[in-house]
Design a protein around this motif. Sequence first.
Motif, PDB file in Angstrom:
ATOM      1  N   ASP A   1      27.319  43.333  49.772  1.00  0.00           N
ATOM      2  CA  ASP A   1      27.657  42.377  50.829  1.00  0.00           C
ATOM      3  C   ASP A   1      29.162  42.101  50.907  1.00  0.00           C
ATOM      4  N   ASP A   2      29.972  42.918  50.240  1.00  0.00           N
ATOM      5  CA  ASP A   2      31.394  42.581  50.116  1.00  0.00           C
ATOM      6  C   ASP A   2      32.325  43.442  50.958  1.00  0.00           C
ATOM      7  N   GLU A   3      31.879  44.580  51.436  1.00  0.00           N
ATOM      8  CA  GLU A   3      32.657  45.461  52.315  1.00  0.00           C
ATOM      9  C   GLU A   3      33.912  46.010  51.654  1.00  0.00           C
ATOM     10  N   ALA A   4      33.752  47.124  50.950  1.00  0.00           N
ATOM     11  CA  ALA A   4      34.890  47.823  50.352  1.00  0.00           C
ATOM     12  C   ALA A   4      35.885  48.194  51.442  1.00  0.00           C
ATOM     13  N   SER A   5      37.149  47.795  51.269  1.00  0.00           N
ATOM     14  CA  SER A   5      38.121  47.927  52.348  1.00  0.00           C
ATOM     15  C   SER A   5      39.288  48.852  52.047  1.00  0.00           C
ATOM     16  N   ASP A   6      39.618  49.078  50.798  1.00  0.00           N
ATOM     17  CA  ASP A   6      40.716  49.998  50.493  1.00  0.00           C
ATOM     18  C   ASP A   6      40.671  50.379  49.028  1.00  0.00           C
TER      19      ASP A   6
END
Length: 310
Positions: free
Chosen positions: A84-89
């Motif tokens: 639920d955290d959304e890996a972004s980079d």
Amino acid sequence: MATPYPSSGSLPPVRKRRLLLRWSTWLVTAAVIGYGVAIAMHWDDRGLLWLQERFESVSEQQASIWLPGYTVDIDAKVLPGMEDDEASDLAYDPKRKTLFAVMGKNPFLVELTLDGDVLRKLPLHGWSNPEGVAVLADGRLAIVDERDHTMTIVSLDDSTQALNIKDFTQYDLGPSANQNKAFEAIAWDPRNQRLVLGEERPPRLFTWRTDGRSPLTGDKQPLPSDELDLRNLSALGVDPRTGHMLVLSADSNMLLELDERGEQVSFMTLLGGFNGLKKRIPRAEGVAMDDQGTLYIVSEPNLFYRFRKQ
């Protein structure tokens, strides 16, 4: 005796014309849609680059990253507890020999092994939407917040358990052409002593001079972005061996290699069946390369990929 139904070869002229008109309409519609999709996905540009790749010499390939030569060896490994955290980079730390990933939805920083195992999770207090991370020098990291249009230079060591934005220097990145699709990508270029920043849509590049240790001075400067024929820009990486740039686009399912002049060298399609991938990378949001040339990608929601040169 019932009259047999006429075959297609004996249809009345009026009906024949109607069928031909219907089929021609479908064909024209399909052609228009296909052309529109090809332009939107920049398949024409990818086709030209694909042809160009066929004529690259072995020496030219060896002097570049050469993305066609990579094959996945960790395919869609799940980062536990981060769905639920959304890996972004993603960024590589050459001193620690680990990776740092930033999570955008529930802001925190996670340190990973090169196999994608979680070492620690560091809450990011005060960040709204961290979307980019780059490793600088001496334990410094740069974190970009897309929503607040800021870049923060933080410091951490083995004992760090959390980061509070109030404890560090912030830099205003200024307005973007599309305020909702603003600065999302960042990479450290140690060879040229600069940070490279990227806006998501329309894709644009900027640089900011720094030695990775001293406070930043001046302001960011635009970098030619003519070669960014992508639907969006999700992340940036720099190969420490060649100085070439990696440009990731989730919407285009594409990873581009640009040389130091900003010209396209090679590309990788992030679809199933290519470069050993079983399935399409759902939404590629982060890319990094280590000093051995190994390539790493993270995808929303919490997937980890590793590619090695064959």
